[in-house]
Design an enzyme around this catalytic site. Structure first.
Site, PDB file in Angstrom:
ATOM      1  N   ASP A   8       0.873  -1.164   0.000  1.00  0.00           N
ATOM      2  CA  ASP A   8       0.000   0.000   0.000  1.00  0.00           C
ATOM      3  C   ASP A   8       0.924   1.231   0.000  1.00  0.00           C
ATOM      4  O   ASP A   8       2.114   1.119   0.339  1.00  0.00           O
ATOM      5  CB  ASP A   8      -0.873  -0.042   1.264  1.00  0.00           C
ATOM      6  N   LEU A   9       0.396   2.382  -0.379  1.00  0.00           N
ATOM      7  CA  LEU A   9       1.242   3.583  -0.455  1.00  0.00           C
ATOM      8  C   LEU A   9       1.105   4.474   0.799  1.00  0.00           C
ATOM      9  O   LEU A   9       2.029   4.592   1.608  1.00  0.00           O
ATOM     10  CB  LEU A   9       0.873   4.385  -1.707  1.00  0.00           C
ATOM     11  N   ASP A  10      -0.107   5.060   0.924  1.00  0.00           N
ATOM     12  CA  ASP A  10      -0.324   6.065   1.979  1.00  0.00           C
ATOM     13  C   ASP A  10      -0.268   5.418   3.361  1.00  0.00           C
ATOM     14  O   ASP A  10      -1.066   4.536   3.676  1.00  0.00           O
ATOM     15  CB  ASP A  10      -1.698   6.724   1.786  1.00  0.00           C
ATOM     16  N   THR A  16       1.785  10.062   4.154  1.00  0.00           N
ATOM     17  CA  THR A  16       0.749  10.930   3.584  1.00  0.00           C
ATOM     18  C   THR A  16      -0.600  10.773   4.265  1.00  0.00           C
ATOM     19  O   THR A  16      -1.499  11.578   4.024  1.00  0.00           O
ATOM     20  CB  THR A  16       0.556  10.616   2.087  1.00  0.00           C
ATOM     21  N   LYS A  44      -9.212   5.420   5.834  1.00  0.00           N
ATOM     22  CA  LYS A  44      -7.954   4.896   5.286  1.00  0.00           C
ATOM     23  C   LYS A  44      -8.230   3.745   4.317  1.00  0.00           C
ATOM     24  O   LYS A  44      -9.018   2.859   4.625  1.00  0.00           O
ATOM     25  CB  LYS A  44      -7.044   4.405   6.410  1.00  0.00           C
ATOM     26  N   SER A 113      -2.601   0.550  -4.358  1.00  0.00           N
ATOM     27  CA  SER A 113      -3.112   1.715  -3.633  1.00  0.00           C
ATOM     28  C   SER A 113      -4.428   2.208  -4.227  1.00  0.00           C
ATOM     29  O   SER A 113      -4.630   2.134  -5.436  1.00  0.00           O
ATOM     30  CB  SER A 113      -2.070   2.847  -3.726  1.00  0.00           C
ATOM     31  N   ALA A 114      -5.282   2.756  -3.361  1.00  0.00           N
ATOM     32  CA  ALA A 114      -6.539   3.355  -3.829  1.00  0.00           C
ATOM     33  C   ALA A 114      -6.311   4.751  -4.408  1.00  0.00           C
ATOM     34  O   ALA A 114      -7.199   5.322  -5.042  1.00  0.00           O
ATOM     35  CB  ALA A 114      -7.517   3.447  -2.667  1.00  0.00           C
ATOM     36  N   LYS A 144     -10.961  -1.277  -1.574  1.00  0.00           N
ATOM     37  CA  LYS A 144     -10.697  -2.150  -0.433  1.00  0.00           C
ATOM     38  C   LYS A 144     -11.883  -1.995   0.540  1.00  0.00           C
ATOM     39  O   LYS A 144     -12.379  -0.888   0.653  1.00  0.00           O
ATOM     40  CB  LYS A 144      -9.393  -1.723   0.274  1.00  0.00           C
ATOM     41  N   GLU A 168      -0.015  -3.324   4.665  1.00  0.00           N
ATOM     42  CA  GLU A 168      -1.150  -2.402   4.753  1.00  0.00           C
ATOM     43  C   GLU A 168      -1.227  -1.696   6.098  1.00  0.00           C
ATOM     44  O   GLU A 168      -0.967  -2.305   7.133  1.00  0.00           O
ATOM     45  CB  GLU A 168      -2.450  -3.205   4.604  1.00  0.00           C
ATOM     46  N   ASP A 169      -1.637  -0.426   6.081  1.00  0.00           N
ATOM     47  CA  ASP A 169      -1.862   0.284   7.351  1.00  0.00           C
ATOM     48  C   ASP A 169      -3.347   0.484   7.633  1.00  0.00           C
ATOM     49  O   ASP A 169      -3.687   1.061   8.663  1.00  0.00           O
ATOM     50  CB  ASP A 169      -1.180   1.666   7.337  1.00  0.00           C
TER      51      ASP A 169
HETATM   52  C1  BG6 Z   1      -5.766   5.711   0.037  1.00  0.00           C
HETATM   53  C2  BG6 Z   1      -5.847   6.509   1.315  1.00  0.00           C
HETATM   54  O1  BG6 Z   1      -4.470   5.238  -0.138  1.00  0.00           O
HETATM   55  O2  BG6 Z   1      -6.112   6.508  -1.084  1.00  0.00           O
HETATM   56  C3  BG6 Z   1      -7.221   7.150   1.451  1.00  0.00           C
HETATM   57  O3  BG6 Z   1      -5.628   5.643   2.413  1.00  0.00           O
HETATM   58  C4  BG6 Z   1      -7.521   7.982   0.215  1.00  0.00           C
HETATM   59  O4  BG6 Z   1      -7.225   7.951   2.604  1.00  0.00           O
HETATM   60  C5  BG6 Z   1      -7.413   7.097  -1.031  1.00  0.00           C
HETATM   61  O5  BG6 Z   1      -8.833   8.524   0.287  1.00  0.00           O
HETATM   62  C6  BG6 Z   1      -7.676   7.866  -2.320  1.00  0.00           C
HETATM   63  O6  BG6 Z   1      -6.632   8.785  -2.496  1.00  0.00           O
HETATM   64  P1  BG6 Z   1      -6.626   9.966  -3.555  1.00  0.00           P
HETATM   65  O7  BG6 Z   1      -5.196  10.440  -3.556  1.00  0.00           O
HETATM   66  O8  BG6 Z   1      -7.029   9.372  -4.876  1.00  0.00           O
HETATM   67  O9  BG6 Z   1      -7.607  10.958  -3.084  1.00  0.00           O
HETATM   68 MG    MG Z   2      -2.739   3.201   3.519  1.00  0.00          MG
END
Ligand code: BG6
Ligand code: MG
Length: 217
Positions: A8-10, A16, A44, A113-114, A144, A168-169
């Site tokens: 996962d990224l964030d 972030t 998240k 990542s989302a 997710k 994953e966090d």
């Molecule tokens: C996820 C985050 O990685 O991405 C969420 O955990 C976030 O908090 C989602 O809403 C979507 O991100 P973005 O950058 O497309 O708004």
């Molecule tokens: Mg995350």
């Protein structure tokens, strides 16, 4: 054998999650609402629009479709402003070291990542070259805890979920990994992430040997 690792990224690779929280809270404040840390856990891992839906239901507020699109645009404008000031110091401790150790041991790496901001962010932080495959919010149709993002990652890498570890966090991300039959590593708080196979407070607590021992492979 561990053939692949999907990150996962964030909140796992980059710090972030706090900026998503700040930007959502700023939006919530315009509705006379404050997001608590506990409520933030629900945001998240899920997509931008779904995060807004969660906030609206917590705030007991309704918006038209056009207002929802505008709210998401505004949140993202604030978020992009925050991340435009980021530099490599905000890559989370241990991330680059672990990625490089895995790559050196022929373990394939994907991002799952989302976020729709994943590619510009990884490019800005000069770590995009570590990822053989990137599956992000521009490529998925399911959020997710649906395992789609990780299944697409494993498929693109040519590995099976049971040969791959997901890091994953978020609670929804751990559930996605488990539902998809991946090995799951929770990064963060044990109380939140107890569904993960194993939990660490950060990537700096992990190396390949620790992973091999943890999963007995
Ligand atoms: C996820 C985050 O990685 O991405 C969420 O955990 C976030 O908090 C989602 O809403 C979507 O991100 P973005 O950058 O497309 O708004
Ligand atoms: Mg995350």
């Amino acid at each position: 054998m561990i053939k692949a690792c999907i990150f996962d990224l964030d909140g796992v690779i980059v710090d972030t999650a706090k900026y998503h929280f700040k930007a959502w809270n700023r939006l919530a404040q315009t509705m006379g609402f404050e997001i608590t840390n506990e409520q933030n856990e629900l945001l998240k891992g899920v997509s931008r629009m779904e995060s807004l839906e969660v906030i609206l239901s917590l705030a007991k507020k309704e918006l038209t479709q056009e207002e929802k699109i505008e709210a998401c645009r505004q949140k993202n404008e604030w978020y992009v402003e925050f991340i435009s000031k980021m530099d490599e110091k905000e890559i989370l401790p241990g991330a680059v070291l672990l990625l490089d150790e895995l790559i050196a041991n022929n373990i394939k790496i994907a991002l799952g990542s989302a976020s729709r901001n994943a590619v510009p962010l990884l490019t800005k932080l000069n770590i995009i070259d570590r990822f053989e495959v990137i599956v992000d919010g521009t490529k998925t149709t399911e959020s997710k805890p649906h395992p789609q993002v990780f299944l697409m990652g494993a498929d693109a890498l040519g590995v099976k979920p049971e040969e791959s570890i997901v890091f994953e966090d978020s609670v929804s991300g751990v559930q996605a990994a488990n539902t998809g039959n991946f090995m799951s590593v929770g990064i963060g708080d044990e109380d939140q992430l107890h569904e993960a196979d194993i939990i660490f407070s950060g990537l700096n607590d992990i190396n390949l040997l620790i992973l091999q021992r943890a999963f007995a492979i």
